[in-house]
Scaffold this motif. Sequence first.
Motif, PDB file in Angstrom:
ATOM      1  N   ARG A  67      -4.451  -8.918  -9.711  1.00  0.00           N
ATOM      2  CA  ARG A  67      -4.967  -8.875  -8.441  1.00  0.00           C
ATOM      3  C   ARG A  67      -4.472  -7.504  -7.700  1.00  0.00           C
ATOM      4  O   ARG A  67      -3.229  -7.352  -7.976  1.00  0.00           O
ATOM      5  CB  ARG A  67      -4.794  -9.964  -7.528  1.00  0.00           C
ATOM      6  N   ARG A  69      -2.970  -5.646  -4.504  1.00  0.00           N
ATOM      7  CA  ARG A  69      -2.370  -5.885  -3.259  1.00  0.00           C
ATOM      8  C   ARG A  69      -1.765  -4.646  -2.752  1.00  0.00           C
ATOM      9  O   ARG A  69      -1.453  -3.655  -3.273  1.00  0.00           O
ATOM     10  CB  ARG A  69      -1.115  -6.771  -3.318  1.00  0.00           C
ATOM     11  N   PHE A  71       0.752  -2.901   0.222  1.00  0.00           N
ATOM     12  CA  PHE A  71       1.960  -3.016   0.900  1.00  0.00           C
ATOM     13  C   PHE A  71       2.309  -1.820   1.572  1.00  0.00           C
ATOM     14  O   PHE A  71       1.928  -0.669   1.308  1.00  0.00           O
ATOM     15  CB  PHE A  71       3.168  -3.360   0.175  1.00  0.00           C
ATOM     16  N   GLU A 105       4.323  -8.893  -6.483  1.00  0.00           N
ATOM     17  CA  GLU A 105       3.587  -9.584  -5.401  1.00  0.00           C
ATOM     18  C   GLU A 105       4.399  -9.334  -4.055  1.00  0.00           C
ATOM     19  O   GLU A 105       4.008  -9.973  -3.068  1.00  0.00           O
ATOM     20  CB  GLU A 105       3.390 -10.954  -5.688  1.00  0.00           C
ATOM     21  N   LYS A 130       2.957  -6.549   4.366  1.00  0.00           N
ATOM     22  CA  LYS A 130       1.327  -6.468   3.758  1.00  0.00           C
ATOM     23  C   LYS A 130       0.652  -5.456   4.666  1.00  0.00           C
ATOM     24  O   LYS A 130       0.751  -5.225   5.875  1.00  0.00           O
ATOM     25  CB  LYS A 130       0.566  -7.645   3.731  1.00  0.00           C
ATOM     26  N   SER A 132      -3.827  -4.006   3.949  1.00  0.00           N
ATOM     27  CA  SER A 132      -5.280  -4.655   3.190  1.00  0.00           C
ATOM     28  C   SER A 132      -5.599  -3.487   2.352  1.00  0.00           C
ATOM     29  O   SER A 132      -5.393  -2.090   2.309  1.00  0.00           O
ATOM     30  CB  SER A 132      -6.157  -4.788   4.435  1.00  0.00           C
ATOM     31  N   PRO A 146      -2.772  -5.924   8.013  1.00  0.00           N
ATOM     32  CA  PRO A 146      -2.991  -6.945   6.848  1.00  0.00           C
ATOM     33  C   PRO A 146      -4.368  -7.892   7.480  1.00  0.00           C
ATOM     34  O   PRO A 146      -4.786  -8.478   6.254  1.00  0.00           O
ATOM     35  CB  PRO A 146      -1.728  -7.647   6.980  1.00  0.00           C
TER      36      PRO A 146
END
Length: 387
Positions: A67, A69, A71, A105, A130, A132, A146
């Motif tokens: 996936r 992600r 940050f 992660e 986080k 998006s 996020p």
Amino acid sequence: MSEKKMMHVLPLEAYTSQAWFDREQEMIFSKTWAYAGFAEDISEPGQYISVQAGLNNIFIVMGRDRRLRAFHNICRHRGTQLIRAVGKAQKALTCPYHDWTYDLEGNLISVPEEQSEFKDLDKSCLGLKKASVDMWRGMLFVHPNPDAGSIMEWFGEVEPHLGPHNIEELVEYPDARVEYEIKANWKIVVENYIDVYHLAHLHSGTLAMYDHAKAEYGFFGPHYAFWEPLSEDYAKDIEKNAPTPLVLPLDQLGASVPMLFPGIGLAESESNWATFIITPLGPQLSRVENRVRLKNASEWEFQKQQWRSASFWSKSIKGKYSPEAAEHDDDPMASGDFTAEDIYACEQQQKSLKSPYFEVGASAQNGESPVRQHQQVVLDFVEGRYL
Ligand code: FES
Ligand SMILES: [Fe+2]
């Protein structure tokens, strides 16, 4: 400031001052989706890319679960940027300063000398912050917030007005990837891109294969869409003229050239699909990044097609375009390259802005209406009315 110093909707300072630049970084580029790259730029766990989105440096990384992600690129210890540019991480992300280490992660997994130096540290509260990430038309985008939601909320309204290209079936032509600086404010570069009035004049010798009189254009939210067909003469001879295999059906030949906000230009033509990403570097300096996708044709077919000229980005595709050459050329207007013509026009316009004698005399009712509308969008963002 007198009326005379106004450049259409925005004041002249919007194109020259550091204060305006800073305000745009905060109010526009830190609050909108930022282009980060092509989907295929991150294809395996641990691979990452980072991008500056206004005041935020953000990276996208693929986790062990494949996936993506995003940050904020800020170590939770004392804030050092964790990673640089592009690369393939090992199994974890280690800050160069004191070796705090995060997994893919974003969880903080190791702190050197934890027992003696950080008694009772709750590592579970110190994961990376986080942002998006989302994918759209084969491109990756990040948003500092996020909770930015789906990218379709941002681009959905303009999407039906873009080219009918099937982007997943096209492949990048790496030789066409170029990056160059333009000595002009990013809005000068955008305005040039969406100025319909200049097409038949600045580019009379380079974009004559399109029928500018039949252009359709307008704004959808903050985004600009533009489409024009190939001229009939050119379309008749298309199989011979096209520099690369066609990527559109014969009854839809033409170019869709949208400018998505802020500074995300596309050029979706009958022979290729290209990006024109504008990044502001300073009040009077911008960077442009072009990448091109073509039909997945054989190497032989490319060779056969490449000598042909005169279509969208054709100079770039052939690798002939060089900003240095354009700059030192005695006459960039004779280069036969519409990109060189645009760069020349942008830089020449920027040069006049600091003269006390500069003023905008008049603005074309139709052909320059996108310029004024874009200025209004910028003003609305900067004054906090848009979001
Ligand atoms: S700032 Fe990152 S480990 Fe200290
Ligand atoms: Fe142009």
